[in-house]
Scaffold this motif. Sequence first.
Motif, short mmCIF file in Angstrom:
data_model
loop_
_atom_site.label_atom_id
_atom_site.label_comp_id
_atom_site.label_asym_id
_atom_site.label_seq_id
_atom_site.Cartn_x
_atom_site.Cartn_y
_atom_site.Cartn_z
N ALA A 71 0.84 -1.20 0.00
CA ALA A 71 0.00 0.00 0.00
C ALA A 71 0.87 1.26 0.00
O ALA A 71 0.60 2.23 -0.72
N ALA A 74 2.59 1.50 -3.44
CA ALA A 74 1.65 1.91 -4.48
C ALA A 74 1.46 3.43 -4.47
O ALA A 74 1.45 4.08 -5.53
N TRP A 87 -5.77 2.05 -3.24
CA TRP A 87 -5.42 0.67 -2.88
C TRP A 87 -6.58 0.05 -2.12
O TRP A 87 -7.04 0.59 -1.12
N VAL A 113 1.70 -4.54 -8.75
CA VAL A 113 1.49 -3.13 -8.45
C VAL A 113 2.28 -2.25 -9.42
O VAL A 113 1.77 -1.25 -9.94
#
Length: 230
Positions: A71, A74, A87, A113
């Motif tokens: 996360a 990303a 996310w 990702v």
Amino acid sequence: MRALGDPCCMGRMIHLTDEEFTELAETFERVSEFLDQVGPERSVRSLQARLESANECLELVALSPVLEQLAISAARLGKERGVSVEWVMPGGSSPRVPHAVRDALAEVLVHGVRNAIAHGGRDSTGDANTPLRVEFSFWMAGDLLGVSLTDSGRGPPAGLELEALFKPEKTTLNEASKCGIAGRGLGLSAVRSAVEKIQGAAWAQIPYPNREEGARGFALLAEIPVGALA
């Protein structure tokens, strides 16, 4: 051959046949040769290291730290590419898996990702204010752990065989990403290699096939036989 540690043999004369004596002598000779090569201390340390390594591989660990790091990555990679990233992951606890499974899944998710942001988020044909949605999900089917990473981006070019994306040096970008996150054609090939090492499978799908070209998204999926490794 009689077991030397058998209680019936303790404190008593052991009578061996010629065949049993020869077999025992050959066994001692092989052990002696091995110890001469590595030394008794090294051989014990080697055995201990192997046992510790095996125990570590079988120990179950949570997947949540990997997901939390993804996360963060990303958001950072999206910022580098000028892409707003949303996310999404299921609530509740994440699955606990063997170390080898966690490492393979990390490979899948990291490259997933990167591909989503570099490929799916570039030159979006939708609303510029709509973030790129990257969603992680998982499921269990018998002893198989399945995971998927789905993005709402452009998707591969029309007519491209998805299987071709797993070939080394295959990329749909015109040039390698300047920020180094995608475009060299190694990502999905590395994903499949990592998963197949632990007897799993990886493949791709178009999650929104009925949408117009440029908005069909991309999904990376993998299944790993957790039961065989646990």
